[in-house]
Scaffold this motif. Structure first.
Motif, PDB file in Angstrom:
ATOM      1  N   ILE A   1      -8.325  -4.076  -2.612  1.00  0.00           N
ATOM      2  CA  ILE A   1      -8.270  -2.812  -1.890  1.00  0.00           C
ATOM      3  C   ILE A   1      -9.584  -2.077  -2.130  1.00  0.00           C
ATOM      4  O   ILE A   1     -10.046  -1.964  -3.266  1.00  0.00           O
ATOM      5  CB  ILE A   1      -7.102  -1.917  -2.371  1.00  0.00           C
ATOM      6  CG1 ILE A   1      -5.801  -2.717  -2.460  1.00  0.00           C
ATOM      7  CG2 ILE A   1      -6.948  -0.703  -1.452  1.00  0.00           C
ATOM      8  CD1 ILE A   1      -5.290  -3.246  -1.151  1.00  0.00           C
TER       9      ILE A   1
ATOM     10  N   LEU B   1       0.839  -1.188   0.000  1.00  0.00           N
ATOM     11  CA  LEU B   1       0.000   0.000   0.000  1.00  0.00           C
ATOM     12  C   LEU B   1       0.884   1.251   0.000  1.00  0.00           C
ATOM     13  O   LEU B   1       1.780   1.388   0.830  1.00  0.00           O
ATOM     14  CB  LEU B   1      -0.893  -0.009   1.247  1.00  0.00           C
ATOM     15  CG  LEU B   1      -2.166   0.849   1.211  1.00  0.00           C
ATOM     16  CD1 LEU B   1      -3.139   0.323   0.169  1.00  0.00           C
ATOM     17  CD2 LEU B   1      -2.820   0.853   2.591  1.00  0.00           C
TER      18      LEU B   1
ATOM     19  N   ASP C   1      -7.469  -2.749   3.081  1.00  0.00           N
ATOM     20  CA  ASP C   1      -6.628  -3.747   2.411  1.00  0.00           C
ATOM     21  C   ASP C   1      -7.112  -5.111   2.886  1.00  0.00           C
ATOM     22  O   ASP C   1      -6.895  -5.494   4.038  1.00  0.00           O
ATOM     23  CB  ASP C   1      -5.164  -3.514   2.785  1.00  0.00           C
ATOM     24  CG  ASP C   1      -4.212  -4.438   2.042  1.00  0.00           C
ATOM     25  OD1 ASP C   1      -4.692  -5.378   1.386  1.00  0.00           O
ATOM     26  OD2 ASP C   1      -2.993  -4.220   2.134  1.00  0.00           O
TER      27      ASP C   1
END
Length: 496
Positions: free
Chosen positions: A157, A20, A139
């Motif tokens: 996501i 991320l 996530d």
């Protein structure tokens, strides 16, 4: 009442080694919160043939996280879903309120577990300078198990707006894609898990195809090749879809939802009557009484709703009485919308689109046939209008003229995609007649209600207030009645 809110989010597929990216610096975002980890367990419910999934609807019972409970999500536009929630309750018993909201799709079929999802969710909250939450980035590591299938694992996501702007949603997606995320294959985890097991709803697909055919043909200048049957079916498809769309909104008592659902019912019934040469009467005539019944069910609520809004400044006992009667009418409406009779009508309306009972006029060119049918509807209205002067009961004749004006309006409305401006003018003229007569009719109904209320009160001040309202309604009703001839003289009628 189930808790509800509008969910706006985008989903992205991510590889197992996806990292991320930093999320601060996005539009309006001053900082990103510390990651929070949740273990979620969700059981998804649907009919055996996955009717909800076919319409993009998900119903689940989820444990874990900050919003444990039952969640019903229904499409509400691009990247948007209307979400209704209810407490956890019992594991295998869908809350009645949520089950009722999808009854137009399940139509009496049992709701049962069809899949389970285990999700390890890492949440990062995007915050404004004052600490307000703008968006939530989740996530998810997902393990899903559908009916008769091996467990499937994937990572995705989710970016969900909270108090942020669409620009933030777009910028967050751009940043995620830049580091390897891809636009999600499905708008829901359940949709991804079930994949090809979900067969798009045939009736919905047929409705979309009917509308697309007319839109493409008219925009490309191929209008002359369109048949009357195609135009009628496209219009009916639009109305049948509207009935299903406004069904849950009406049950939730959303503003104007009952009115819009009722209008779709009336348009359907009117089209079946005005365009009888296009559709086989053996199939369509039996639908008339059923559509009339449904319009009456919705009409009780709508009429009380109109009176309540009309009498907002009436004495408190009048308003309170109307509110009480409206709530009771909603309960009766919801009971009727759970009846097999309603579900059978929905099935027949779907069949009307899937297997249309086309008659002789259906194959004729729309540009030639539609003017004749619209003119016929207008002439019926004109005949009813002419009867007002000689009628034994002019009010009955006015009411019939109003109904005929609606039919003429809807008949012309159906023809607009092909006949254009000429049909729009007929719609406008018929609507003006309808509204003038509607103003008179509404005033008469309001006076009747005020007269009944006046008989129940013994308080002089209340009786005086009701008398003032009665006088106002009477003046407005008589003004509308007297304006009818002027309005009629200003209409041009069909000129195709």
């Amino acid at each position: 009442m189930a808790e509800r809110h509008l969910e706006i989010e985008q989903k992205y597929d991510a590889a197992a080694d996806f990292v991320l990216p930093e999320l601060d610096g996005l539009p309006g975002v001053a900082s990103a919160g510390e990651p929070e980890v949740h273990e979620l367990h969700a059981s998804y419910f649907d009919t055996a043939d996955l009717r909800l999934a076919a319409h993009g609807i998900t119903l689940r019972r989820r444990r874990g996280g900050t919003d444990a409970g039952w969640h019903l999500k229904m499409p509400a536009g691009t990247d948007s879903k209307q979400e209704m929630r209810a407490p956890l309750g019992r594991p295998l018993v869908v809350p009645a309120r949520l089950a009722g909201l999808v009854a137009a799709y399940t139509r009496g079929a049992e709701l049962r577990p069809v899949a389970t999802l285990e999700t390890r969710r890492t949440v990062v909250r995007l915050l404004a300078a004052d600490g307000a939450e703008l968006a939530e980035v989740a996530d998810d590591l997902v393990t899903g198990c559908g009916p008769d299938a091996e467990p499937e694992r994937w990572r995705e996501i989710e970016v969900e707006l909270k108090g942020g702007t669409p620009e933030l949603l777009k910028a967050a997606g751009k940043r995620l894609r830049k580091v390897g995320a891809k636009k999600g294959k499905s708008s829901s985890k359940l949709g991804r898990l079930l994949g090809e097991a979900v067969v798009p709803a045939q009736a919905a697909a047929a409705r979309a195809a009917a509308r697309s055919r007319i839109a493409a043909a008219t925009s490309n200048g191929k209008g002359p090749g369109i048949t009357t049957g195609e135009v009628v079916l496209a219009y009916l498809a639009e109305q049948v879809e509207a009935i299903a769309t406004y069904d849950p909104k009406a049950r939730l008592e959303e503003e104007d939802a009952v009115h819009k659902m009722r209008v779709a019912v009336r348009r359907t019934r009117s089209a079946l009557r005005s365009y009888r040469p296009v559709l086989d009467a053996e199939r369509t005539v039996p639908l008339g009484p059923e559509l009339r019944w449904l319009a009456a069910v919705l009409g009780e609520v709508r009429d009380l709703e109109v009176l309540r809004m009309r009498f907002a400044e009436a004495p408190a006992f009048v308003v309170e009485d109307l509110e009480k009667r409206e709530k009771a009418a909603y309960r009766r409406m919801n009971a009727s919308l759970r009846e097999p009779r309603y579900f059978k009508l929905l099935d027949e309306l779907d069949r009307l689109i899937l297997d249309p009972p086309l008659a002789g006029a259906a194959d004729r060119k729309a540009r030639k046939e539609l003017p004749l049918l619209v003119t016929r509807a207008w002439d019926r209205m004109a005949k009813d209008y002419a009867s007002i002067k000689s009628a034994d009961d002019p009010d009955v004749a006015r009411h019939e003229t109003r109904k005929a004006a609606k039919r003429a309006r809807y008949a012309a409305e159906l023809a607009v995609p092909v006949l254009g401006v000429a049909a729009k003018r007929v719609v406008k003229d018929a609507k003006r007649i309808q509204e003038v007569l509607g103003g008179y009719q509404d005033g008469v109904i309001a006076m009747e209600h005020l007269g009944t209320a006046a008989k129940r009160t013994k308080v002089p001040a209340e009786a005086f207030a009701l008398g003032v309202l009665y006088g106002k309604e009477q003046c407005e009703a008589l003004a509308a009645r007297d304006h009818l001839s002027t309005t009629w003289s200003q209409t041009l009628g069909p000129s195709f």
